[in-house]
Design an enzyme around this catalytic site. Structure first.
Site, PDB file in Angstrom:
ATOM      1  N   PHE A   1       0.837  -1.199   0.000  1.00 35.49           N
ATOM      2  CA  PHE A   1       0.000   0.000   0.000  1.00 35.49           C
ATOM      3  C   PHE A   1       0.881   1.262   0.000  1.00 35.49           C
ATOM      4  CE2 PHE A   1      -2.888   3.101   2.124  1.00 35.49           C
ATOM      5  CZ  PHE A   1      -3.900   3.067   1.187  1.00 35.49           C
ATOM      6  N   PRO A   2       1.511   1.573  -1.136  1.00 32.39           N
ATOM      7  CA  PRO A   2       2.367   2.758  -1.184  1.00 32.39           C
ATOM      8  C   PRO A   2       1.578   4.060  -1.075  1.00 32.39           C
ATOM      9  CG  PRO A   2       2.138   1.782  -3.362  1.00 32.39           C
ATOM     10  CD  PRO A   2       1.502   0.827  -2.408  1.00 32.39           C
ATOM     11  N   HIS A   3       2.192   5.033  -0.407  1.00 34.28           N
ATOM     12  CA  HIS A   3       1.594   6.351  -0.247  1.00 34.28           C
ATOM     13  C   HIS A   3       2.672   7.283   0.282  1.00 34.28           C
ATOM     14  CE1 HIS A   3       1.316   4.280   3.591  1.00 34.28           C
ATOM     15  NE2 HIS A   3       1.323   5.460   4.191  1.00 34.28           N
ATOM     16  N   ALA A   4       2.391   8.567   0.296  1.00 34.95           N
ATOM     17  CA  ALA A   4       3.298   9.560   0.853  1.00 34.95           C
ATOM     18  C   ALA A   4       2.456  10.652   1.503  1.00 34.95           C
ATOM     19  CB  ALA A   4       4.194  10.140  -0.242  1.00 34.95           C
TER      20      ALA A   4
ATOM     21  N   LEU B   1      -2.211   5.194  -2.714  1.00 33.35           N
ATOM     22  CA  LEU B   1      -3.094   6.263  -2.239  1.00 33.35           C
ATOM     23  C   LEU B   1      -2.395   7.604  -2.382  1.00 33.35           C
ATOM     24  CD1 LEU B   1      -5.524   7.443  -0.533  1.00 33.35           C
ATOM     25  CD2 LEU B   1      -4.080   7.000   1.471  1.00 33.35           C
TER      26      LEU B   1
END
Length: 272
Positions: free
Chosen positions: A66-69, A105
């Site tokens: 679930f990559p996000h920043a 996301l």
């Protein structure tokens, strides 16, 4: 609050994509966000940089990343992308590699996507729905499954028997009565920590403790200041190492969608 099917559209879903490595997998998901006008290329790079800085904490469950920043000017509006990989890739997660599903996301703030996060967590803990998503042959089919999640997802089977009551609830490490507050922590405070928060609250609700213990999702920087008011912190191994000693127990959770694992962790922590 925004529903999952509103943040994930046909154009941000891609199936059976080839990725050379974990960075390529994240970039595939990022490019979908870019093409849909959700975020700029700088945000895709920020997602990659976050893993370089914090480790593979974004691999929340077996086969799922679930990559996000953090929210930034590179995010034009809140949105998500869904990439099913043709061949699994390694992210460096001891417990949950290899990864076949990457859901990215991009959020403008820490609140509007919480309903979608809860729905996504529910979808991924429903075995039959996850199988349907893995077998879907088109973006339209995936979206149709997700669009129906609010009404058709069956509750995850009860994995634990609730404690008889809260009379014996004591602070971890024998420190007297509980503060009735738990932190879930990730690098950015708006993605994986919300995932863990949702599963934790499901366990507390099964116990009948939903109104007795509050759960707060936060980031590593804020967690250091908030730890003094919490009973414990639940997080990934990578984030736990980054936090170090914060004065309260750090409980490492490997599968953020597993009620069974979190149930066991709570029982041990509260001496139930």
């Amino acid at each position: 609050m925004t529903a999952l099917s509103e943040l994930l559209t046909h154009e941000t879903i891609a199936l059976d994509e080839e990725a050379d490595d974990w960075q390529d997998a994240i970039r595939l998901a990022g490019r979908l966000l870019e093409s849909a006008g959700v975020a700029a290329p700088a945000y895709t790079q920020a997602m990659v940089d976050s893993v370089h800085q914090n480790g593979p904490y974004i691999v929340l469950a077996p086969g799922f990343a679930f990559p996000h920043a953090r929210p930034s000017e590179a995010v034009h509006r809140t949105g998500m992308s869904w990439v099913r990989l043709k061949s699994p890739v390694e992210f460096g997660s001891r417990a949950n590699d290899p990864v076949t599903l990457v859901v990215a996301l991009a959020a403008t703030d820490s609140s509007t996507h919480q309903q979608a996060m809860a729905s996504l967590a529910t979808v991924l803990t429903d075995t039959s729905l996850r199988e349907s998503l893995d077998e879907a042959t088109s973006a339209a089919e995936v979206h149709a499954i997700l669009r129906g999640d609010a009404s058709t997802v069956t509750a995850a089977p009860a994995e634990a028997v609730a404690p008889a009551d809260d009379a014996g609830r004591t602070r971890p490490e024998g420190g007297g009565r509980t503060r009735d507050h738990i932190l879930t922590v990730c690098g950015n405070g708006l993605g994986t920590s919300l995932f863990l928060k949702n599963t934790l609250e499901q366990v507390l609700d099964r116990w009948g403790w939903g109104g007795l213990i509050t759960v707060e999702a936060t980031d590593t920087v804020s967690a250091r200041g908030k730890a003094k008011d919490a009973d414990l912190i639940l997080t990934s191994g990578e984030i736990a190492r980054a936090l170090g000693d914060v004065g309260v127990p750090l409980v490492v959770i490997e599968n953020f969608t597993s009620q069974r694992e979190i149930d066991a962790a709570l029982r041990a922590s509260y001496d139930i």
